[in-house]
Design an enzyme around this catalytic site. Structure first.
Site, short mmCIF file in Angstrom:
data_model
loop_
_atom_site.label_atom_id
_atom_site.label_comp_id
_atom_site.label_asym_id
_atom_site.label_seq_id
_atom_site.Cartn_x
_atom_site.Cartn_y
_atom_site.Cartn_z
N ASP A 72 -104.44 -1.65 -61.47
CA ASP A 72 -103.53 -1.89 -60.41
C ASP A 72 -104.36 -1.24 -58.99
OD1 ASP A 72 -101.20 -2.80 -59.44
OD2 ASP A 72 -100.69 -0.70 -58.65
N TYR A 157 -106.83 -7.89 -48.80
CA TYR A 157 -107.11 -7.45 -47.21
C TYR A 157 -108.71 -7.21 -47.08
CZ TYR A 157 -102.40 -5.73 -48.03
OH TYR A 157 -100.94 -5.80 -48.23
N ASP A 158 -109.52 -7.98 -47.44
CA ASP A 158 -110.93 -7.90 -47.18
C ASP A 158 -111.04 -8.28 -45.71
OD1 ASP A 158 -111.84 -6.79 -49.56
OD2 ASP A 158 -112.12 -8.71 -50.64
P1 ITT Z 1 -102.13 -8.39 -61.20
O1 ITT Z 1 -101.13 -7.43 -60.98
O2 ITT Z 1 -101.74 -9.50 -62.11
O3 ITT Z 1 -103.59 -7.77 -61.46
P2 ITT Z 1 -101.80 -8.45 -58.11
O4 ITT Z 1 -102.41 -9.14 -57.23
O5 ITT Z 1 -100.23 -8.57 -58.24
O6 ITT Z 1 -102.27 -8.90 -59.69
P3 ITT Z 1 -101.78 -5.79 -57.67
O7 ITT Z 1 -100.45 -5.72 -58.00
O8 ITT Z 1 -102.77 -4.68 -58.23
O9 ITT Z 1 -102.51 -6.94 -58.33
O10 ITT Z 1 -102.09 -5.74 -56.15
C1 ITT Z 1 -103.47 -5.61 -55.64
C2 ITT Z 1 -103.25 -6.08 -54.16
O11 ITT Z 1 -104.01 -5.14 -53.38
C3 ITT Z 1 -103.86 -7.48 -54.06
O12 ITT Z 1 -103.07 -8.65 -54.15
C4 ITT Z 1 -104.57 -7.22 -52.61
O13 ITT Z 1 -103.70 -7.84 -51.70
C5 ITT Z 1 -104.86 -5.86 -52.41
N1 ITT Z 1 -106.29 -5.60 -52.98
C6 ITT Z 1 -106.88 -5.00 -54.25
N2 ITT Z 1 -108.09 -5.02 -54.12
C7 ITT Z 1 -108.51 -5.62 -53.14
C8 ITT Z 1 -109.98 -5.85 -52.61
O14 ITT Z 1 -110.77 -5.70 -53.47
N3 ITT Z 1 -109.81 -6.37 -51.62
C9 ITT Z 1 -108.88 -6.99 -51.02
N4 ITT Z 1 -107.71 -6.79 -51.08
C10 ITT Z 1 -107.28 -6.02 -52.31
#
Ligand code: ITT
Length: 205
Positions: A72, A157-158
């Site tokens: 997460d 958010y990259d």
């Molecule tokens: P899973 O739960 O199935 O893994 P998800 O996209 O719902 O997929 P998260 O709940 O962990 O995953 O949400 C992570 C969010 O945070 C992701 O959708 C991005 O908006 C942001 N995020 C995480 N890592 C990032 C990265 O390396 N670069 C940019 N945004 C990121």
């Protein structure tokens, strides 16, 4: 020799790309949710990244019966009291998209000066097997939310996350450049060391 399967338990294609790239070369057969449990989803209810990563890992591990890695992650902006935080993926509900999420962060920060635009990406990774957690890993990287998006690489958010040390937005970095400094890259390097040891211990002879 059959290799142990390792399930990358995420529905996020951007995460899958980064994790696969980083774990390539390990003696595990990496499989994705799309291959093993197509259409699967999980509702996150935790208050922290770690709580969510734990429950996702245990949930998908039980369903698949495989060694399972879940993570997460998200963006925490200091001036927004840590928002979007665990709500990063769905910040611009209803109908959240990466572009809408980015616009919302920029709108909330308005024309706040540079010193008030500090943020960090956080990643909690959890490896589990047979309903048991075997490793928890944390990674984070600090940066600044710039005034406008830039770059076409990466995901989430990259485009708004500016990394002062390289003087670039994360979305301007190539996959290996991002991996070398990102929250997920850091966590993956620790995980890789752990998995390599695990593979050696379970190797015959
Ligand atoms: P899973 O739960 O199935 O893994 P998800 O996209 O719902 O997929 P998260 O709940 O962990 O995953 O949400 C992570 C969010 O945070 C992701 O959708 C991005 O908006 C942001 N995020 C995480 N890592 C990032 C990265 O390396 N670069 C940019 N945004 C990121």
């Amino acid at each position: 020799m059959t290799r142990t399967k390792l399930l990358i338990a995420t529905t996020n294609a951007g995460k899958v790309r980064e994790i696969r790239r980083s774990l390539a070369g390990l003696p595990f057969e990496i499989v994705s949710l799309a291959e093993v449990l197509p259409g699967a989803s999980f509702r996150e209810k935790g208050k922290t990244f770690l709580e969510n990563a734990r429950s996702k890992s245990l949930h998908y591990g039980r369903k698949s019966g495989l060694l399972t890695l879940a993570e997460d992650s998200g963006l925490e902006v200091d001036a927004l009291d840590g928002a979007p935080g665990v709500h990063s993926a769905r910040f611009s509900r209803p109908g959240p998209t990466d572009a809408k999420n980015n616009r919302k962060v920029l709108r909330l920060l308005g024309d706040a000066p540079w010193k008030d635009r500090k943020a960090r990406f956080v990643c909690a990774m959890v490896l589990s097997r047979d309903g048991r957690i075997i490793r928890e890993i944390h990674g984070e990287v600090r940066g600044v939310i710039n005034f406008a998006p830039k770059g076409r690489n990466g995901f989430g958010y990259d485009p708004v996350f500016y990394y002062p040390r390289l003087r670039k937005h994360f979305a301007e970095l190539g996959p290996d450049e991002k991996n070398a400094v990102s929250h997920r890259g850091l966590a993956l390097r620790k995980l890789k060391t752990f998995l390599a040891r695990m593979a050696t211990r379970s190797a015959p002879g």
